[in-house]
Design a protein around this motif. Structure first.
Motif, mmCIF file in Angstrom:
data_model
loop_
_atom_site.group_PDB
_atom_site.id
_atom_site.type_symbol
_atom_site.label_atom_id
_atom_site.label_comp_id
_atom_site.label_asym_id
_atom_site.label_seq_id
_atom_site.Cartn_x
_atom_site.Cartn_y
_atom_site.Cartn_z
ATOM 1 N N SER A 1 2.700 1.875 4.753
ATOM 2 C CA SER A 1 2.762 2.073 3.301
ATOM 3 C C SER A 1 3.818 1.162 2.681
ATOM 4 O O SER A 1 4.687 1.598 1.934
ATOM 5 N N GLY A 2 3.774 -0.108 3.012
ATOM 6 C CA GLY A 2 4.740 -1.049 2.473
ATOM 7 C C GLY A 2 4.691 -1.111 0.959
ATOM 8 O O GLY A 2 3.638 -0.937 0.342
ATOM 9 N N LYS A 3 5.848 -1.333 0.362
ATOM 10 C CA LYS A 3 5.920 -1.460 -1.091
ATOM 11 C C LYS A 3 6.855 -2.598 -1.454
ATOM 12 O O LYS A 3 7.736 -2.985 -0.678
ATOM 13 N N SER B 1 6.352 -12.146 8.184
ATOM 14 C CA SER B 1 6.928 -11.108 7.333
ATOM 15 C C SER B 1 6.066 -10.950 6.100
ATOM 16 O O SER B 1 5.504 -11.933 5.604
ATOM 17 N N ASP B 2 5.988 -9.723 5.587
ATOM 18 C CA ASP B 2 5.336 -9.498 4.297
ATOM 19 C C ASP B 2 6.358 -9.363 3.172
ATOM 20 O O ASP B 2 5.983 -9.172 2.012
ATOM 21 N N LEU B 3 7.658 -9.427 3.497
ATOM 22 C CA LEU B 3 8.763 -9.303 2.551
ATOM 23 C C LEU B 3 8.748 -7.978 1.797
ATOM 24 O O LEU B 3 9.433 -7.834 0.772
ATOM 25 N N LEU B 4 8.006 -7.013 2.302
ATOM 26 C CA LEU B 4 7.912 -5.697 1.661
ATOM 27 C C LEU B 4 8.879 -4.716 2.313
ATOM 28 O O LEU B 4 9.406 -4.942 3.402
ATOM 29 N N LEU B 5 9.092 -3.603 1.621
ATOM 30 C CA LEU B 5 9.909 -2.516 2.148
ATOM 31 C C LEU B 5 9.044 -1.570 2.961
ATOM 32 O O LEU B 5 7.948 -1.186 2.530
ATOM 33 N N ASP C 1 0.862 -1.190 0.000
ATOM 34 C CA ASP C 1 0.000 0.000 0.000
ATOM 35 C C ASP C 1 0.898 1.239 0.000
ATOM 36 O O ASP C 1 0.952 1.994 0.965
ATOM 37 N N PRO C 2 1.683 1.424 -1.072
ATOM 38 C CA PRO C 2 2.709 2.475 -1.063
ATOM 39 C C PRO C 2 2.170 3.882 -0.865
ATOM 40 O O PRO C 2 2.897 4.748 -0.366
#
Length: 493
Positions: free
Chosen positions: A258-260, A403-407, A248-249
């Motif tokens: 706001s992970g991307k 983990s969602d493995l997102l940034l 959700d950047p």
């Protein structure tokens, strides 16, 4: 981490083409976040599904194979293990299958970085070799061509012109190492609810004993400790749509998260794909992670990266004049395809240990606090891997990596002020938490975060900022008993 249970979302996308409608409904039901903390969930003790290791907990707990491997799989795992532990030597050598080390390197084997297949640590003092930790090096993109390459994903970063992509503090005989990483710490005390005081150590980094001249004045340094190796094959088999559904950047749901996805170029397809591995999620697959480690950490060429001199640059002619260990009769590269394939297979099949004490009251209480504080907004509890996974033992498994493995933006306190691909200096991949409670048992320490600055789990939590600030602040305001339960839950993972 986010604002609470409402921030936890189902980890299964309706766009998964590998599942029938019946299977999709089944998977969506089982990956739905729980709101019942009176008992453990079904299969919660099996962190990695059928591949979960049920062997007795010991210092070898991260070194077992996937429990459901075939006889041939076990054979290949053992062969890969021997290569993962192999001590490489410089060329020329009488041991023709083991030469090619360096000329500059950080470790002589994979195992010397990934100690017991687990977590690395910073050096204990300035006389201690930083074998399981090193410094990434880069400079800002300056030309329009460099900036365009970063934007399009052709390049992830611009290496330092003389010292390359990472500082190598070891070298073959007769060649000077590049330099030495030095760390100093400042202590900062944080007072928690109930009067508990936590001292955070803020690190500063510099390089001493530079052997090849000055570094670029704009060089950016970023420390990295070697991460645990468990469960990597399963992480690779999480469906990309499941990860994208969590991104959700633009923070359109206004939950502060706001992970991307890290987007990394696949040179074969020319398309950008999701990065999953490394502290900035800059590697797409276990294979690419492995070839980059062979090249950068040990200085070995592979069919994918045929540079026999590893990370040596054109400004290091003495390094480039050294002999290499590639031998055509053994295959292309110093670590030829058969070697690479076995190391990748081993790396994909290091089993996640089974959970402990999943039904204990204090663990369940800590789990509830973990969820209601919003930690699961980034540390996504569970997924079901692809039905069409390349390796059948890793297919259609309910896994609990947290983990969602997102940034995610982790705030200025953890920033390395260094862009990698589309990851900013403040952004880091959500670290999987499975196995984290066994760090001391396996590795003999409790240093956490990308540079090992946190000396225990509570310090690691208090370092969280940015998108995790709200969840971190909830931990600060918990009662001492609640914080103890939260840590007990994490120690059960």
């Amino acid at each position: 981490m986010g604002m609470g249970l409402t921030s936890s979302v189902n980890a299964t996308s309706p766009n998964r083409k590998d599942l029938s409608q019946k299977d999709l409904e089944r998977v969506q039901a089982i990956t739905k976040p729980t709101n019942d903390f009176s008992k453990a969930e079904s299969y919660e003790n099996k962190s990695a599904g059928a591949p979960t290791s049920k062997k007795t907990i010991s210092s070898k707990s991260f070194s077992h194979s996937s429990a459901n491997l075939s006889f041939k799989g076990e054979r290949d795992f053992k062969l890969g293990n021997s290569l993962f532990k192999k001590i490489w030597v410089s060329s020329p050598s009488s041991t023709k299958a083991s030469d090619g080390l360096g000329p500059l390197f950080n470790a002589r084997s994979c195992q010397r970085c990934h100690l017991q297949d687990g977590r690395g640590h910073p050096p204990e003092n300035n006389d201690d070799l930083a074998t399981s930790m090193f410094l990434r090096l880069s400079v800002p993109a300056r030309t329009e061509a460099e900036k365009q390459a970063i934007r399009t994903g052709t390049l992830l970063r611009i290496p330092e012109p003389t010292y390359g992509g990472q500082l190598q503090d070891q070298a073959v005989t007769g060649l000077p190492a590049e330099g030495k990483m030095l760390i100093s710490y400042e202590e900062e005390v944080v007072t928690l609810n109930g009067g508990e005081r936590v001292s955070l150590r803020k690190p500063s980094y510099r390089v001493d004993e530079l052997a090849y001249g000055d570094m670029d004045p704009d060089v950016m340094l970023s420390p990295r400790v070697a991460p645990p190796m468990i469960g990597l094959g399963l992480l690779e088999e999480i469906h990309e749509q499941d990860l994208l559904s969590l991104a959700d950047p633009e923070d359109r749901n206004n939950d502060g998260i706001s992970g991307k996805a890290s987007l990394v170029l696949n040179p074969e397809s020319g398309q950008r794909e999701i990065g999953r591995f490394g502290w900035k999620a800059s590697n797409r697959t276990v294979h690419t992670q492995s070839v980059n480690a062979f090249a950068g950490d040990i200085g070995l060429s592979t069919p994918d990266i045929p540079a026999h001199w590893g990370d040596c640059t054109s400004n290091q002619p003495q390094c480039l004049s050294q002999p290499h260990g590639s031998q055509k009769n053994l295959g292309d590269g110093e670590a030829p395809q058969k070697v690479l394939d076995l190391v990748v297979f081993y790396s994909k099949n290091l089993a996640v240990p089974a959970r402990r004490n999943v039904s204990a009251p204090d663990v369940l209480k800590g789990k509830e606090l973990f969820y209601t504080s919003g930690c699961t907004s980034c540390h996504q509890p569970k997924f079901v891997t692809r039905r069409d996974a390349a390796q059948k033992e890793l297919a259609f498994q309910l896994i609990w990596p947290y983990s969602d493995l997102l940034l995610h933006d982790m705030g200025e306190g953890l920033s390395d002020n260094r862009q990698v691909g589309n990851a900013s200096g403040n952004e880091w991949r959500t670290a999987p938490l499975w196995g984290i409670g066994l760090t001391e048992k396996v590795n003999g320490h409790t240093y956490f975060l990308h540079d090992g600055r946190a000396r225990n789990l509570l310090e690691a939590i208090i370092w969280h900022g940015g998108e995790a600030q709200t969840a971190r602040d909830k931990v600060v305001t918990m009662s001492p008993e609640e914080r103890k339960s939260l840590i007990t839950f994490l120690e059960s993972l």
